[in-house]
Design a protein around this motif. Sequence first.
Motif, PDB file in Angstrom:
ATOM      1  N   CYS A  83       0.871  -1.180   0.000  1.00 13.71           N
ATOM      2  CA  CYS A  83       0.000   0.000   0.000  1.00 13.71           C
ATOM      3  C   CYS A  83       0.900   1.219   0.000  1.00 13.71           C
ATOM      4  O   CYS A  83       1.430   1.590   1.047  1.00 13.71           O
ATOM      5  N   ASP A  84       1.131   1.835  -1.157  1.00 11.48           N
ATOM      6  CA  ASP A  84       2.171   2.854  -1.324  1.00 11.48           C
ATOM      7  C   ASP A  84       3.475   2.209  -0.854  1.00 11.48           C
ATOM      8  O   ASP A  84       3.830   1.160  -1.324  1.00 11.48           O
ATOM      9  N   LEU A  85       4.195   2.806   0.085  1.00 10.88           N
ATOM     10  CA  LEU A  85       5.418   2.184   0.594  1.00 10.88           C
ATOM     11  C   LEU A  85       5.169   1.569   1.974  1.00 10.88           C
ATOM     12  O   LEU A  85       6.108   1.230   2.687  1.00 10.88           O
ATOM     13  N   ASN A  86       3.896   1.451   2.348  1.00 10.40           N
ATOM     14  CA  ASN A  86       3.577   0.841   3.631  1.00 10.40           C
ATOM     15  C   ASN A  86       3.660  -0.663   3.497  1.00 10.40           C
ATOM     16  O   ASN A  86       3.014  -1.248   2.629  1.00 10.40           O
ATOM     17  N   VAL A  87       4.489  -1.269   4.332  1.00 10.54           N
ATOM     18  CA  VAL A  87       4.717  -2.714   4.207  1.00 10.54           C
ATOM     19  C   VAL A  87       4.453  -3.408   5.538  1.00 10.54           C
ATOM     20  O   VAL A  87       4.347  -2.773   6.575  1.00 10.54           O
ATOM     21  N   SER A  88       4.390  -4.741   5.482  1.00 10.27           N
ATOM     22  CA  SER A  88       3.973  -5.510   6.652  1.00 10.27           C
ATOM     23  C   SER A  88       5.051  -5.648   7.709  1.00 10.27           C
ATOM     24  O   SER A  88       4.762  -6.075   8.827  1.00 10.27           O
ATOM     25  N   THR A  89       6.307  -5.312   7.348  1.00  7.07           N
ATOM     26  CA  THR A  89       7.385  -5.494   8.336  1.00  7.07           C
ATOM     27  C   THR A  89       7.333  -4.429   9.430  1.00  7.07           C
ATOM     28  O   THR A  89       7.971  -4.576  10.467  1.00  7.07           O
ATOM     29  N   THR A  90       6.575  -3.358   9.204  1.00  7.82           N
ATOM     30  CA  THR A  90       6.355  -2.348  10.256  1.00  7.82           C
ATOM     31  C   THR A  90       4.958  -2.557  10.823  1.00  7.82           C
ATOM     32  O   THR A  90       4.016  -2.809  10.082  1.00  7.82           O
ATOM     33  N   SER A  91       4.836  -2.504  12.152  1.00  6.75           N
ATOM     34  CA  SER A  91       3.530  -2.716  12.766  1.00  6.75           C
ATOM     35  C   SER A  91       2.696  -1.434  12.702  1.00  6.75           C
ATOM     36  O   SER A  91       3.242  -0.337  12.538  1.00  6.75           O
ATOM     37  N   PHE A  92       1.390  -1.587  12.860  1.00  2.00           N
ATOM     38  CA  PHE A  92       0.512  -0.426  12.779  1.00  2.00           C
ATOM     39  C   PHE A  92       0.834   0.605  13.863  1.00  2.00           C
ATOM     40  O   PHE A  92       0.946   1.792  13.579  1.00  2.00           O
ATOM     41  N   PRO A  93       0.996   0.193  15.138  1.00  2.00           N
ATOM     42  CA  PRO A  93       1.338   1.197  16.153  1.00  2.00           C
ATOM     43  C   PRO A  93       2.629   1.940  15.821  1.00  2.00           C
ATOM     44  O   PRO A  93       2.702   3.160  15.962  1.00  2.00           O
ATOM     45  N   ALA A  94       3.644   1.211  15.337  1.00  2.00           N
ATOM     46  CA  ALA A  94       4.920   1.854  15.012  1.00  2.00           C
ATOM     47  C   ALA A  94       4.741   2.851  13.879  1.00  2.00           C
ATOM     48  O   ALA A  94       5.272   3.963  13.902  1.00  2.00           O
ATOM     49  N   GLY A  95       3.977   2.472  12.863  1.00  2.95           N
ATOM     50  CA  GLY A  95       3.726   3.366  11.727  1.00  2.95           C
ATOM     51  C   GLY A  95       2.934   4.584  12.152  1.00  2.95           C
ATOM     52  O   GLY A  95       3.220   5.716  11.744  1.00  2.95           O
ATOM     53  N   TRP A  96       1.940   4.361  12.998  1.00  2.00           N
ATOM     54  CA  TRP A  96       1.085   5.465  13.463  1.00  2.00           C
ATOM     55  C   TRP A  96       1.929   6.466  14.264  1.00  2.00           C
ATOM     56  O   TRP A  96       1.854   7.675  14.034  1.00  2.00           O
ATOM     57  N   ILE A  97       2.732   5.942  15.192  1.00  2.00           N
ATOM     58  CA  ILE A  97       3.538   6.815  16.053  1.00  2.00           C
ATOM     59  C   ILE A  97       4.516   7.640  15.224  1.00  2.00           C
ATOM     60  O   ILE A  97       4.634   8.848  15.407  1.00  2.00           O
ATOM     61  N   THR A  98       5.216   7.007  14.303  1.00  2.00           N
ATOM     62  CA  THR A  98       6.220   7.748  13.529  1.00  2.00           C
ATOM     63  C   THR A  98       5.571   8.724  12.561  1.00  2.00           C
ATOM     64  O   THR A  98       6.188   9.695  12.153  1.00  2.00           O
ATOM     65  N   GLY A  99       4.328   8.499  12.205  1.00  2.00           N
ATOM     66  CA  GLY A  99       3.623   9.417  11.313  1.00  2.00           C
ATOM     67  C   GLY A  99       2.976  10.585  12.047  1.00  2.00           C
ATOM     68  O   GLY A  99       2.438  11.496  11.419  1.00  2.00           O
ATOM     69  N   ASP A 100       3.052  10.574  13.363  1.00  2.00           N
ATOM     70  CA  ASP A 100       2.452  11.647  14.167  1.00  2.00           C
ATOM     71  C   ASP A 100       3.574  12.365  14.910  1.00  2.00           C
ATOM     72  O   ASP A 100       4.271  11.769  15.726  1.00  2.00           O
TER      73      ASP A 100
END
Lengths: 282, 335
Positions: free
Chosen positions: B50-67
């Motif tokens: 999904c764009d450059l979003n990949v499964s090796t990063t967890s949702f909480p980790a992605g959410w935190i770094t995006g905020d």
Amino acid sequence: MKKRNSLFAHHNLKELLDELSGKGVKLEQVPDTNILLAKKGKVNNIIIDSYTSLVPFNIGLAISNKNVCRHILQENKLPVAPGELFAPQEKNKAIRYARQLTYPVLIRQENSQRNEKAIPDIDSDEKFNTAYTSLSQLGENILVEKMFAGQKMRVFLSRSGFLHVLKKDNYASLSTSFIAEEKENDQSWRQLESTSKNIYTDMTDDTHKSLLVVAKKILEAFPPMPYICFEIIAKNMHKPFLPGSYVIAEIYHSYALHLSYNARKATTEKKVSQMIAELMFP
Amino acid sequence: MQTEKKKSPKLDFNTGLFLQELRKRKVRISPIGSTKVYKASYKDHTELICDLNVSTTSFPAGWITGDKFYTKKILQHAGIPVAEGKVFTYAAKQDALGYAKKLGFPLVLKPAQGTHGDYVYVGIDSPEELQKKIDVLTEEYIGNGYYLIEKYLPGEEYRIFYTENDFFAVVHRLPAHITGDGKQSIFALIKNENYNRMNPRKNCLCEIRFDDILFDHLEKTGKNIDDVPKKGEVVQLRLSSNVSKGGNCYDVTGQTHPSVKKLAKKILSTIAGLSYVGIDLICKDIRISLQKQNYFVCELNPVPGLSLHCAPEKGLPQNTPGALVNLLFPESKDK
């Protein structure tokens, strides 16, 4: 967010936090946030809102987008209700589509996890106009879908095969004699009655076994999720889940753990929260 | 029932680089309907891109770094230096203005969730300017309804790309600028520079934007878009260095001090579930140990741009698309 043991956490996580504490997991809150750091030995996890580290970033984003989710399910030949996506300013186009589908229809925001941004039971042009105008003010694309009549169920399946099923009934649809009988036999009924418009009943052992086949197919559509949670609507949950007899209504990133604990006639020995805790800290 | 056949959405440049690398590795790619999601399969291993979003990063980790607020808090908690600042809701303008006065100018105003430097205002130096920018941000940008006010700390800006399998790349980003020739106006020089960047496009550089930030900066520095700079005079066009807004980008991986990689490792281990990250670091000189200078982490990016590193304006290209494929399909390495 409810305060619990000085930790701020989503209400849906209360049982999970209990399980984690029971396993000796150290829980620590990042100050001024709802970020929980969970550690045991060398294993670290993060919990935020109702998301745990078990949910991959890409899958969490895909699940939050109802349109993307539908496409993924369709790509895997899984049935969804007929529907189309429209821009907020495309109300006339959307209403023509709703008429083609025939009422009743449901509309919801493209990106949403909570039902309050969905408007069901739209059965006229007038109601459609009002509903669409209201949702379009939020600025996002809107999904218009045909409503499927049947029994609603929430399902949890892990890769190891652990299955949990809750039947969802709207309180208002239940008969008064049924309610009176339930109140007499079940003390917890009064609490459920006062807190919820929806009543959940554990149906894990009473649903047709073909639901497991469907659930496995849905899980495979979202690699590498370690579990899948979804809402399914079936004409009859005691009969085989065949094409035409059910649709997949929604995919969730997390299970309503508080519902599984408070469900009527809960019979499964192992709780979903236990399963999730074991997946986080094997 | 007739429905219109929808076209696949236009592919983002960085996603295109990633998909290209996947194809080189014999990973089969197919779009899912008319969405931006692709199914990628290598032997019996399937992933959703999904764009450059990949499964090796967890949702909480992605959410935190995006905020930016969550990032600040979790890094602070781990003892990693960040800029002093606070988060405010859109409705709390008076609180924000009061805080700004206590913090002291100059300041940075930015949305809590956002990318490419959109609605990021650097070097705000008065309450009047801050009020004006808050009004613009809250009226034009939806985001998640929060923004940050931070102390502005000058320094050189670097973007670090780091993965959990130890791939490391650094670029030095400079704010958009032009060099005078004694004949052409600032406007003409920008137009020429933009034409040269795009015809043909040879690297990650984007066009220099004519936006309110550019015009405000010229005004603050006593310049006008029609001025003719002297030959050799460098005219900076904004304070932020985002490449998407016209900033410059040089690879400095080979000159970066080892302490920077150590910091990147610490950040990755601080946010459990984060498999790769873009780190915006501000310091004086990336060649010197971080222990010997002031530095801070400006923000993190869960899906950092690949092209900054694999197609820099100057310096050695670093294979960031390859690094990302190695994360997702390690079994396809060296194919």
